[in-house]
Design an enzyme around this catalytic site. Structure first.
Site, PDB file in Angstrom:
ATOM      1  N   GLN A   1       0.837  -1.195   0.000  1.00 17.58           N
ATOM      2  CA  GLN A   1       0.000   0.000   0.000  1.00 17.58           C
ATOM      3  C   GLN A   1       0.870   1.242   0.000  1.00 17.58           C
ATOM      4  OE1 GLN A   1      -2.131  -0.640   3.799  1.00 17.58           O
ATOM      5  NE2 GLN A   1      -1.104   1.191   4.569  1.00 17.58           N
ATOM      6  N   GLY A   2       0.548   2.176  -0.867  1.00 16.24           N
ATOM      7  CA  GLY A   2       1.276   3.439  -0.953  1.00 16.24           C
ATOM      8  C   GLY A   2       0.461   4.553  -0.340  1.00 16.24           C
TER       9      GLY A   2
ATOM     10  N   SER B   1       1.439   6.513   3.274  1.00 23.37           N
ATOM     11  CA  SER B   1       2.194   7.537   4.001  1.00 23.37           C
ATOM     12  C   SER B   1       3.238   8.217   3.121  1.00 23.37           C
ATOM     13  CB  SER B   1       2.885   6.925   5.224  1.00 23.37           C
ATOM     14  OG  SER B   1       1.939   6.414   6.138  1.00 23.37           O
TER      15      SER B   1
ATOM     16  N   SER C   1       5.553  -1.005   3.658  1.00 21.75           N
ATOM     17  CA  SER C   1       5.900  -2.401   3.942  1.00 21.75           C
ATOM     18  C   SER C   1       5.665  -3.267   2.710  1.00 21.75           C
ATOM     19  CB  SER C   1       5.047  -2.936   5.092  1.00 21.75           C
ATOM     20  OG  SER C   1       5.196  -2.146   6.251  1.00 21.75           O
TER      21      SER C   1
ATOM     22  N   GLU D   1      -8.945  -3.020   7.051  1.00 23.91           N
ATOM     23  CA  GLU D   1      -7.488  -3.159   7.053  1.00 23.91           C
ATOM     24  C   GLU D   1      -6.957  -3.952   8.233  1.00 23.91           C
ATOM     25  OE1 GLU D   1      -3.444  -0.430   6.745  1.00 23.91           O
ATOM     26  OE2 GLU D   1      -5.244   0.391   7.658  1.00 23.91           O
TER      27      GLU D   1
END
Length: 280
Positions: free
Chosen positions: A131-132, A134, A170, A253
């Protein structure tokens, strides 16, 4: 009316089946494979085989609708799977995200072409996502994100050109795709003008840099986007209305990430060691 909080006999039996499956499938060197966590090189590689075997059993996405590769099971079955797998170090690797919220977000907002492309791969355990979210100045304040995606061209020739960066990402070092939040309206602020793109990680212009971490190797990364061109068809949902997509996805999530199960095992181990040393 009294509420029943105990597991049903069917759920208890399923938990037993999952434990027996884990016992058969995990190799003798699992502690070595999993020492760096789900983002480690060896665990990421192992996750494809393990999730493939779960998919063969019909367990990987059993709580999904049957039309998308599931078995229409209740969400409690998914909770049981999550608890048992997190307790022993999550052999699904990053694929727990696929099952928990990436797949459901695509079911809810994806085009038919996106569903045909992505959902069978997730249900088969044959794809890794990251996931992109932050950014250096947009961590907990996600609405402050600045990564820009400019739409160019019309019709089938339309593309997005992406520039910016993400941080604390991550699992991206092995990911096939990134669930990417971008700002598609340069005049917008906060939650307006944000869109979600489903971007292949092998697209030219994407650079990954590992961030040294005390929680394990290959865990956190920076991801840089320099003139990354992707077809406009990777847009998930409506352009500039991605905040609703994100809110929907984030409902799922953490539900399936049963880190509390891993914490309980760790605390029990600490108590055993303390008792052996006469500290308890």
């Amino acid at each position: 009316m009294d509420l029943e909080f105990d597991w049903s006999q069917e759920d208890i039996q399923h938990r037993r089946e999952i434990r027996e499956f884990i016992e058969r499938e995990l190799p003798d060197n699992w502690d070595e494979i999993s020492q760096h966590g789900p983002g480690g090189d060896s665990q990421a590689a192992f996750s494809r085989r393990f999730c493939g075997r779960m998919a063969e059993k019909g367990w990987l996405t059993q709580h999904w609708p049957a039309e998308y590769g599931g078995r229409d099971c209740e969400a409690w079955r998914h909770s049981i799977v999550g608890e048992e797998l997190w307790a022993i170090g999550e052999p699904r690797g990053s694929q727990y995200m696929n099952v928990n919220w990436i797949g459901p977000a695509i079911m809810q907002y994806g085009t038919e072409a996106q569903k045909r492309l992505h959902l069978p791969k997730i249900s088969a355990g044959d794809v890794l996502w990251c996931q992109g979210f932050s950014e250096p100045e947009a961590g907990s304040d996600l609405a402050a994100l600045r990564t820009r995606a400019e739409r160019r061209g019309e019709g089938d020739e339309a593309v997005y050109v992406i520039n910016g960066s993400k941080i604390w990402t991550s699992y991206c070092n092995h990911a096939d795709y990134i669930f990417l939040l971008v700002r598609t309206d340069p005049e917008s602020t906060r939650t307006k003008g944000i869109s979600v793109l489903l971007v292949p990680m092998d697209t030219p212009g994407i650079e990954i840099r590992e961030i040294p971490s005390v929680v394990g190797e290959r865990y956190f990364h920076e991801v840089f986007f320099t003139d990354v061109r992707v077809p406009a068809g990777v847009l998930l949902g409506e352009e500039n209305n991605g905040w609703g997509v994100v809110n929907y996805a984030l409902q799922f999530e953490r539900i399936g990430a049963a880190r509390y199960a891993r914490a309980a095992v760790t605390l029990d181990h600490i108590a055993e060691v303390a008792a052996e040393r006469g500290l308890m």
